[in-house]
Design a protein around this motif. Structure first.
Motif, PDB file in Angstrom:
ATOM      1  N   LEU A  86       0.790  -1.299   0.028  1.00 30.44           N
ATOM      2  CA  LEU A  86       0.013  -0.015   0.029  1.00 30.44           C
ATOM      3  C   LEU A  86       1.031   1.068   0.064  1.00 30.44           C
TER       4      LEU A  86
ATOM      5  N   TYR B   5      -0.425   3.145  -3.326  1.00 27.14           N
ATOM      6  CA  TYR B   5      -1.673   4.118  -2.956  1.00 27.14           C
ATOM      7  C   TYR B   5      -1.264   5.532  -3.855  1.00 27.14           C
TER       8      TYR B   5
ATOM      9  N   CYS C  79      -7.259   3.294  -4.569  1.00 32.75           N
ATOM     10  CA  CYS C  79      -6.565   2.049  -4.487  1.00 32.75           C
ATOM     11  C   CYS C  79      -7.207   0.935  -5.319  1.00 32.75           C
TER      12      CYS C  79
ATOM     13  N   CYS D  77      -4.919  -1.788  -5.811  1.00 29.34           N
ATOM     14  CA  CYS D  77      -4.582  -2.631  -4.650  1.00 29.34           C
ATOM     15  C   CYS D  77      -4.735  -4.071  -4.579  1.00 29.34           C
TER      16      CYS D  77
END
Length: 762
Positions: A697, A701, A706, A709
């Motif tokens: 992250l 990010y 996100c 992610c």
């Protein structure tokens, strides 16, 4: 037909008759699956008592050992004399080799177990045998007193397979060996890998584990103690179990070996061997009393287990899923191997790419009372999540900040709000005098603590030293009985009780904000912050604004079930919950509940009081429910978010972090690995735990998004990690890290096209 002989002059032949008879073929590998509850262990039984047990239960001997030569006491394992073990059987004790030979002839039988021992200077045997006629006919041999060199020569010359061995020492300290072999042909043929020995004669438990890891598919089928923690071991092999290290489609073995398990000598230990058989859904195929030293000091039992039924995997996938399950087979094998190695009953995982659930799977049992409703773990099964609860509590506080909620002194709540000055003191009607000297320690003491410092573990508490100078020094959340006694409380102290009546006047270990140190008590304070500001209080606020908005109470819930385990050892959890398991080596502990403090309990059932520290470690969650919560705070989509981008960023913002003395890093309600970029929260509490990970992250990010992610959750229903015991939450974390570094698994995540959340009603 080959004639087999042993070193002495007596010759015992197998395959005595080729006459066809309606006799069920008795397995020779001990690998056959049977119904749960169809196998048992017995400990230190007289021959008469064992005969009664076998008759009353319609069972036969699978493995037998001499626990004591005079008077004779026997230890071993049994199996129901039903399919596939229904062939006629007999057993004898106190016999000479000649007597054993006579009985074999009388019954047209072959040996399955032969155990030598010495009594009054004479060698005697315990022998178990089965019918060897008709379809049950086998070519076999037995060697009542041989050497390892002679046995090696025999198997090399014939290709036979050893199925049983025993060893004993006579009065002159000479070591003797016996063995039973069977022709490795036809339905009995097992491929023995080149270079793999059929037995090891003097090895430790660690060396046995090394062997099982080195030779995939290997199983312990017989086990003999040589004292001093060393064993004679017989192995067999299953060619259908490929090497996990080289084959991504491998399935984890369904057999394993334990050392040091205790028997039913006291109620406290009765659960030890029964625990591993229940937890693993397994039966004993070899059991051996183990000794600590040459004087025979008893320390426990070595046990080889075979899973009675294949370890289930449950996914409850939507019918239209096309996310390439084959690409996750290596992940499945790693989790199942972890469960075997750690003795875990049930586990569940869930993986998201952005806001899409791309894989969810559960393994093993939510409760091992096979056949009961809710037996199999599911991705929707609720597990205790321990300190992952801190992320839930942090989310609630960040929501209150977003909503400009007011403190008891009518100021907006922020991360910089002074917790005791503006929240705790007015909420609990305390005064500076109540805080005592703690309010005036260097750096400002309690008065200086901010919301941020509570959430990133830098408020200044050291849980181990709270209550210094009293009998109750230590983490207040586990010293509840002592604190109640010291303060006159008649019920288990709540977080508010612990703050107002105990920790409020205690010295901080250091100045607030100076250093990170993990504090469970700090999140008792965080829970009280929500209680003070949210009109409905902590629990109801979480339920109304987080759980109901994200998953509903069937996928995340509080640990509000009874803390004390019912007296029945066959307790079955509700079908939606995971039964909370303990390790066989875990001792009973005094209850932490008031007024039941004198009661000895298993750790999950009162050893840790869940309800006072709900915000610290008291929530339960399913894998898919917890993952949905994680993706609902990480800005992975434009809709369904319960935190703003700014609030989510504050969790791992460098300005809100604390650093520990050892260099670890805490965010708000989280931990992080700055090197890998992972932000995560682990949890472990008696009976369960796991981890939620925002993978990479810190590096991925960007721009308040996100969408690409990877986020994942892994949960188990067994946890310990102290006193030298395994740490299942940590173990499943390592298994997941390994699996997610596998290119095939990673491709499966990245190439998944279907969002599975709707299939779970999310």
């Amino acid at each position: 037909m080959r004639q087999l002989s042993y070193l002495s002059s007596a010759l015992i032949l197998a395959a005595l008759s080729a006459e066809a008879r309606a006799v069920e073929v008795e397995p020779t590998t001990k690998f056959s699956r049977i119904e749960a509850g169809s196998a048992h262990a017995f400990f230190a039984q007289t021959p008469a008592a064992l005969s009664t047990l076998l008759t009353n239960n319609n069972e036969k001997i699978v493995d037998v050992h001499v626990a004591q030569a005079s008077p004779l006491l026997l230890t071993g394992s049994t199996v129901k004399a039903t399919h596939p073990y229904s062939a006629a059987s007999w057993w004898y004790s106190g016999q000479t080799a000649a007597n054993v030979g006579t009985e074999l002839t009388n019954h047209n039988a072959r040996l399955t177990n032969l155990q030598g021992y010495v009594v009054d200077g004479q060698t005697r045997y315990v022998a178990a045998m089965v019918d060897n006629t008709g379809s049950n006919n086998r070519v076999w041999g037995w060697f009542p007193d041989t050497t390892l060199a002679s046995l090696t020569t025999h198997v090399n010359n014939t290709g036979d397979r050893v199925i049983d061995m025993s060893t004993w020492v006579d009065g002159s300290s000479t070591r003797h060996f016996s063995a039973v072999t069977i022709a490795n042909v036809g339905s009995d043929e097992i491929e023995i890998p080149a270079g793999a020995p059929q037995w090891q004669s003097n090895v430790t438990a660690a060396e046995i584990q090394d062997f099982l890891s080195t030779w995939p598919g290997s199983r312990v089928i017989d086990l003999e103690s040589r004292g001093s923690g060393r064993f004679l071991v017989v192995y067999a092999f299953d060619a259908n179990e490929p090497n996990l290290a080289t084959n991504n489609t491998a399935i984890a073995p369904d057999s394993w070996f334990y050392k040091g398990l205790t028997s039913g000598t006291t109620p406290m230990y009765e659960r030890s061997i029964s625990h591993v058989t229940r937890t693993d859904g397994s039966r004993i195929i070899a059991i051996q009393p183990d000794t600590l030293n040459n004087q025979g000091t008893q320390t426990g039992y070595g046990v080889s287990l075979l899973r009675s039924q294949a370890l289930p995997m449950m996914s409850a996938l939507p019918a239209n899923n096309n996310n390439g399950l084959g690409q996750f087979s290596y992940l499945d094998s790693r989790i199942r191997t972890f469960m075997r190695q750690y003795g875990v009953a049930g586990a569940a995982i869930a993986i998201a790419k952005g806001d899409r659930l791309v894989h969810a799977r559960a393994y093993g049992y939510s409760d091992t009372e096979l056949g009961a409703d809710g037996t199999f773990a599911k991705p929707t099964t609720l597990f205790r999540v321990g300190s992952i609860s801190k992320l839930i509590t942090t989310t609630a506080i960040l929501q209150l900040i977003e909503n400009n909620e007011l403190t008891p002194v009518n100021t907006p709540l922020t991360l910089n709000t002074r917790v005791f000055r503006d929240i705790i003191r007015p909420y609990l009607s305390l005064t500076v005098a109540d805080e005592g000297t703690a309010a005036f320690t260097p750096g400002g003491g309690l008065e200086a603590i901010t919301v941020e410092q509570v959430l990133n573990h830098s408020a200044g508490w050291s849980d181990g030293s709270i209550g210094s100078g009293t009998p109750c020094v230590g983490n207040p959340l586990v010293e509840t009985v002592c604190i109640a006694s010291e303060t006159g409380m008649l019920t288990t102290p709540s977080c508010e009780d612990l703050i107002a009546n105990w920790a409020i006047s205690d010295q901080l270990a250091r100045s607030p904000g100076s250093l990170g140190e993990y504090s469970n008590f700090g999140f008792c304070v965080a829970q009280t912050i929500v209680d003070a500001i949210a009109p409905q209080g902590y629990r109801e606020y979480i339920e109304d604004n987080i759980i109901d908005d994200v998953t509903g109470a069937d996928l995340i819930d509080n640990s509000n079930r009874p803390q004390l385990k019912p007296s029945s050892d066959t307790y079955v959890a509700a079908s939606w919950e995971a039964h909370d398991y303990v390790f066989p080596q875990e001792a009973l502990v005094p209850s932490k509940l008031v007024p039941q403090g004198a009661t000895l309990v298993e750790p999950p059932y009162g050893g840790v009081p869940m309800f006072p520290g709900l915000g610290t470690g008291g929530w339960k969650a399913s894998a898919v429910g917890l993952l949905k919560l994680a993706t609902s705070i990480n800005q992975s989509s434009a809709s369904g978010q319960i935190l703003s981008a700014a609030s989510f960023s504050s969790i791992f913002d460098p300005g809100n972090r604390s650093v520990t003395a050892s260099g670890g890093t805490f965010g708000l309600g989280t931990e992080m690995n700055v090197g890998s970029g992972d932000v995560y929260k682990t949890g472990g509490v008696a009976g369960g735990g796991g981890i939620v990970v925002f993978k990479n992250l810190l590096n991925t990010y960007a721009a308040a998004s996100c969408s690409n992610c990877i986020t994942w959750v892994a949960l188990v229903n067994t946890a310990a990690g102290s006193g030298g015991l395994p740490d299942p939450p940590g173990g499943i974390n390592q298994a997941m890290i390994d699996a997610l570094n596998n290119p095939t698994v990673l491709a499966g995540i990245n190439n998944a096209t279907v969002d599975m959340f709707p299939g779970y009603g999310l």
